[in-house]
Motif scaffolding. Structure first.
Motif, PDB file in Angstrom:
ATOM      1  N   ALA A 112       0.851  -1.207   0.000  1.00  0.00           N
ATOM      2  CA  ALA A 112       0.000   0.000   0.000  1.00  0.00           C
ATOM      3  C   ALA A 112       0.880   1.248   0.000  1.00  0.00           C
ATOM      4  CB  ALA A 112      -0.932  -0.012   1.207  1.00  0.00           C
ATOM      5  N   ALA A 113       1.930   1.225   0.800  1.00  0.00           N
ATOM      6  CA  ALA A 113       2.824   2.394   0.850  1.00  0.00           C
ATOM      7  C   ALA A 113       3.554   2.552  -0.480  1.00  0.00           C
ATOM      8  CB  ALA A 113       3.819   2.238   2.004  1.00  0.00           C
ATOM      9  N   GLU A 114       3.960   1.428  -1.052  1.00  0.00           N
ATOM     10  CA  GLU A 114       4.632   1.471  -2.350  1.00  0.00           C
ATOM     11  C   GLU A 114       3.694   2.062  -3.406  1.00  0.00           C
ATOM     12  OE1 GLU A 114       5.232  -2.298  -4.368  1.00  0.00           O
ATOM     13  OE2 GLU A 114       7.218  -1.673  -5.055  1.00  0.00           O
ATOM     14  N   ALA A 115       2.431   1.617  -3.364  1.00  0.00           N
ATOM     15  CA  ALA A 115       1.458   2.115  -4.345  1.00  0.00           C
ATOM     16  C   ALA A 115       1.238   3.619  -4.183  1.00  0.00           C
ATOM     17  CB  ALA A 115       0.130   1.359  -4.190  1.00  0.00           C
ATOM     18  N   GLU A 116       1.249   4.069  -2.922  1.00  0.00           N
ATOM     19  CA  GLU A 116       1.067   5.498  -2.648  1.00  0.00           C
ATOM     20  C   GLU A 116       2.199   6.299  -3.304  1.00  0.00           C
ATOM     21  OE1 GLU A 116       0.134   5.638   1.622  1.00  0.00           O
ATOM     22  OE2 GLU A 116       0.359   7.830   1.494  1.00  0.00           O
ATOM     23  N   LEU A 117       3.409   5.783  -3.189  1.00  0.00           N
ATOM     24  CA  LEU A 117       4.558   6.481  -3.782  1.00  0.00           C
ATOM     25  C   LEU A 117       4.543   6.373  -5.308  1.00  0.00           C
ATOM     26  CD1 LEU A 117       7.342   5.352  -1.277  1.00  0.00           C
ATOM     27  CD2 LEU A 117       6.250   7.606  -1.396  1.00  0.00           C
ATOM     28  N   THR A 118       4.154   5.210  -5.809  1.00  0.00           N
ATOM     29  CA  THR A 118       4.102   5.017  -7.266  1.00  0.00           C
ATOM     30  C   THR A 118       3.080   5.963  -7.885  1.00  0.00           C
ATOM     31  OG1 THR A 118       4.648   2.699  -6.929  1.00  0.00           O
ATOM     32  CG2 THR A 118       3.863   3.292  -9.114  1.00  0.00           C
ATOM     33  N   ALA A 119       1.947   6.102  -7.217  1.00  0.00           N
ATOM     34  CA  ALA A 119       0.874   6.953  -7.752  1.00  0.00           C
ATOM     35  C   ALA A 119       1.352   8.390  -7.909  1.00  0.00           C
ATOM     36  CB  ALA A 119      -0.343   6.902  -6.829  1.00  0.00           C
ATOM     37  N   ARG A 120       2.293   8.793  -7.077  1.00  0.00           N
ATOM     38  CA  ARG A 120       2.784  10.166  -7.186  1.00  0.00           C
ATOM     39  C   ARG A 120       4.116  10.241  -7.906  1.00  0.00           C
ATOM     40  NH1 ARG A 120       3.448  11.820  -2.293  1.00  0.00           N
ATOM     41  NH2 ARG A 120       2.674   9.923  -1.351  1.00  0.00           N
ATOM     42  N   LEU A 241       4.964   9.927   2.590  1.00  0.00           N
ATOM     43  CA  LEU A 241       3.777   9.091   2.801  1.00  0.00           C
ATOM     44  C   LEU A 241       2.686   9.887   3.534  1.00  0.00           C
ATOM     45  CD1 LEU A 241       5.624   5.767   3.694  1.00  0.00           C
ATOM     46  CD2 LEU A 241       4.158   6.143   1.700  1.00  0.00           C
ATOM     47  N   HIS A 242       2.851  11.216   3.524  1.00  0.00           N
ATOM     48  CA  HIS A 242       1.859  12.135   4.092  1.00  0.00           C
ATOM     49  C   HIS A 242       1.668  12.003   5.575  1.00  0.00           C
ATOM     50  CE1 HIS A 242       0.889  13.885   0.351  1.00  0.00           C
ATOM     51  NE2 HIS A 242       0.458  12.751  -0.191  1.00  0.00           N
ATOM     52  N   ARG A 243       2.698  11.582   6.289  1.00  0.00           N
ATOM     53  CA  ARG A 243       2.547  11.527   7.733  1.00  0.00           C
ATOM     54  C   ARG A 243       3.073  12.830   8.307  1.00  0.00           C
ATOM     55  NH1 ARG A 243       1.187   7.549   5.148  1.00  0.00           N
ATOM     56  NH2 ARG A 243       0.451   5.645   6.174  1.00  0.00           N
TER      57      ARG A 243
END
Ligand code: GLU
Length: 312
Positions: A112-120, A241-243
């Motif tokens: 999920a974290a990887e996907a978050e970074l990939t999306a951006r 990761l927007h934390r």
């Protein structure tokens, strides 16, 4: 073996710990099951548990087996045996977690974290080997290897390799370590773009630890000075990761040989299990570790139930 925490340092640290934390807070003990625990781990465990018990925190046990190629079940079991002998019990169950947290089997969190970074568009595939990166280094051997960004703009197809790096802008990351005070680091200059997943598809320590410290809601990271330089990059990654709320850190002195070398099981340093088999009690071990870590003046026995007294 030596350490470098003076009585004055200990008092100053105690004063900061007394005010820096919320009323209920969490820390973690996070060994990798790639070897047996040694004296350096015992010192870290004494810091973690004594601070948690003295200042109202909980301890999560997380065995960091992200690298499936190096992690071994026998070491995982040995860690738990050593902790039981020391009388160090984690609070996982009270916090609603399994008795031992691990990283294997938690793919969905990292994906999920990887996907978050990939999306951006923060991730790119990297085909550089460790050897190639080492060959590019211009600085001395004592300086950390920096990735020069060779694959950054090459558009290596994702299908070619599982290896992924995250683009790190050249930012100055500032954090206030409880022992070292305000630190400024520029991860792009220290290490360059961080590896998230290696060419064998294994999640890296830097990536897994960030994802886990965030999802396990860790308030205070207590670890040795060897990881101080990693903190800025971990915070930069967490921010990507927007934390917004990051853990506080405490980096404690490492126990080293007199010539400054780090302890290591592979270098033949005595493991805790060996001392146990030689007849040491858990209290003797904790007392010795507290002394080496600069937390008590002599290696007198220290039962686990009395760890909090190191901070009184
Ligand atoms: N798993 C890491 C190690 O064994 C420690 C991680 C950390 O404290 O951030 O070195």
């Amino acid at each position: 073996m030596t350490s470098a925490l003076t009585e004055g340092d200990r008092l100053a640290l105690g004063a900061r710990l007394a005010t820096a934390l919320p009323t209920r807070w969490r820390t973690r003990f996070a060994p990798a099951p790639t070897g047996l625990l040694h004296m350096g781990h015992a010192v870290n465990a004494v810091y973690v548990w004594s601070i948690a018990r003295a200042f109202g925190g909980s301890v999560l046990l997380r065995i960091e087996d992200h690298d499936g190629r190096r992690a071994r079940d026998v070491f995982d079991a040995a860690i738990r045996t050593d902790l039981a002998w020391l009388g160090l019990h984690a609070d996982n169950a009270a916090l609603g977690y399994p008795e031992t947290l691990r990283q294997r089997g938690e793919e969905s969190a990292y994906e999920a974290a990887e996907a978050e970074l990939t999306a951006r568009a923060q991730l790119y595939a990297c085909r550089c080997s460790r050897r190639e990166i080492a060959a590019q280094q211009t600085s001395g051997a004592d300086v950390e290897a920096r990735y020069a960004g060779t694959c950054r703009d090459l558009g290596v197809p994702f299908a070619e390799t599982p290896a992924r790096r995250v683009r790190l802008d050249e930012l100055t990351v500032t954090f206030d370590d409880l022992r070292h005070g305000v630190q400024s680091q520029v991860p792009q200059q220290q290490c360059g773009d961080l590896l998230v997943r290696d060419r064998h598809g294994q999640w890296t320590y830097q990536f897994a630890v960030v994802v886990d410290d965030l999802r396990h809601e860790i308030d205070l990271v207590i670890r040795g000075d060897d990881l101080l330089a990693s903190t800025g990059r971990q915070w930069q990654l967490a921010t990507l990761l927007h934390r917004t709320s990051l853990p506080t850190t405490l980096h404690h002195p490492l126990v080293t040989h007199a010539d400054g070398r780090k302890l290591s099981k592979s270098q033949g340093d005595t493991g805790l299990a060996e001392l146990r088999h030689a007849g040491w009690s858990g209290a003797r071990m904790l007392g010795h570790a507290a002394w080496l870590g600069g937390l008590q003046e002599s290696p007198e026995d220290l039962p686990a139930e009395e760890l909090a007294r190191l901070w009184r």
